[in-house]
Design an enzyme around this catalytic site. Sequence first.
Site, mmCIF file in Angstrom:
data_model
loop_
_atom_site.group_PDB
_atom_site.id
_atom_site.type_symbol
_atom_site.label_atom_id
_atom_site.label_comp_id
_atom_site.label_asym_id
_atom_site.label_seq_id
_atom_site.Cartn_x
_atom_site.Cartn_y
_atom_site.Cartn_z
ATOM 1 N N ASP A 1 0.827 -1.208 0.000
ATOM 2 C CA ASP A 1 0.000 0.000 0.000
ATOM 3 C C ASP A 1 0.860 1.255 0.000
ATOM 4 O OD1 ASP A 1 -2.651 1.319 0.114
ATOM 5 O OD2 ASP A 1 -1.793 2.159 1.938
ATOM 6 N N ARG B 1 -0.692 5.960 -6.956
ATOM 7 C CA ARG B 1 -2.065 6.339 -7.302
ATOM 8 C C ARG B 1 -2.266 7.844 -7.189
ATOM 9 N NH1 ARG B 1 -5.231 3.610 -3.141
ATOM 10 N NH2 ARG B 1 -7.038 4.575 -4.083
ATOM 11 N N SER C 1 -6.881 -0.668 -0.084
ATOM 12 C CA SER C 1 -5.879 0.171 0.576
ATOM 13 C C SER C 1 -6.226 0.336 2.058
ATOM 14 C CB SER C 1 -5.834 1.534 -0.129
ATOM 15 O OG SER C 1 -5.182 2.494 0.647
#
Length: 432
Positions: free
Chosen positions: A161, A168, A183
């Site tokens: 993550d 992202r 996430s």
Amino acid sequence: MNIIDIINKKKNKDILLEEEITFFINGYVNNEIPDYQISSLLMAILLNGMNEDETYYLTKAMINTGAIIDLSDVDGIVVDKHSSGGVGDSVTLVLTPILAACHLKVAKMSGRGLTHTGGTIDKLESIPNFKVMLDNKTFIKQVNEVGMAIIAQSDELVLADKKLYALRDVTGTVQSIPLIASSIISKKIASNADMILLDIKVGQGAFMNNEEDAYELATLMIKIAQKFNKKMRAVITAMDNPLGRSIGNNLEVIEAINILKNKEKHELRELSIDLAAIILKETNIVKTIDEGKLLALEKIENNEAFLKFKEFVNAQQGDTTYLDDVSKFARAAHVIAIKTPIKGYLNSIDALVLGQLACSLGAGRYTKDDLIDYSAGIVLKVGINDYLNENDIIGYLHSNKPITNEQLMLFNNAFKIGAFMINKAPLIRVVI
Ligand code: URA
């Protein structure tokens, strides 16, 4: 198996197998698959989605890239709360010291800013000397002794993550239900609290713009958490207008401190008290939500929550003299007051526009390596349904870069002023 086939499969709206999902997560974490291929896959996931099983496998693969924190040495009930991301959303800073002052234990891993939304870790780092990395032993010791600790995601937990979140943020791939769910849930399972409250934001300033999507995200997260035998509650809360009156890192910390000192009483305080009440009831500290609200309020009014916040900042080596005197916080070189050109009732403030504007003033990142300007952002002087006269100051822009006419125009256009007051919807839309 290779990453190009997996990208193509998702591009063609096919369902990925567990081994394919595990393959790309492990490949990314081990630096065998580069950012550009994962960016492409993330975009395909954003556009074509994932079903519940795929999201579960993704969450599982992500959790397996790190350890699950062992909280068995914490003495007491461990609670956690996680927001899906909002503008002026500093609930964590207000809520967690209230909970710790009620003798719950807060062992929390928080994130950094994501696109136009702020992150608790960036905000805490705006307190001079504050340390966001603690080793496990120190983390547990602090939770036991102080009642709370908030740290950045360590490399030991959900490494996937950490990498995906940063990627992202700068590839336009945040706003995806399976990516947000995996996430958040991977981190919450790894950080292992007894009771977790998810705060899913809905509205134009949130990643979920309508209540159906917010509901889908919330229920998906709860279902996935159940597959890991973890009980979570979720609330869907409004994010059309900014939640707090400040947007930007040290500006939000100052606002949270003022709330904890019982000097400010706006929506941010209201939601923090409401969420505290839900957690206090779920953990049987109180019997009813109303009792919980009263207890949370008492912890602000009797100064215990502020003292707890100070103890926590001190334990993580932050300079607490800034908490006693918030005028010590760095102030941007350019601070411009903006006045309203027309009179009337303030009907809405566009949270997305202000979140993006705060980023452009220096409060957020555009690339993974951008440095944040902690003093940049926006301070609002007005709230919904306030009556404004022509030339009343509605807010201030703070930046260390010269403020442009375009930024001033964006700010002014974010405010809708009307002849009448509006019916304000409650901040909490649904409790799940
Ligand atoms: N918060 C997270 O931790 N992850 C997301 O993807 C969005 C908000």
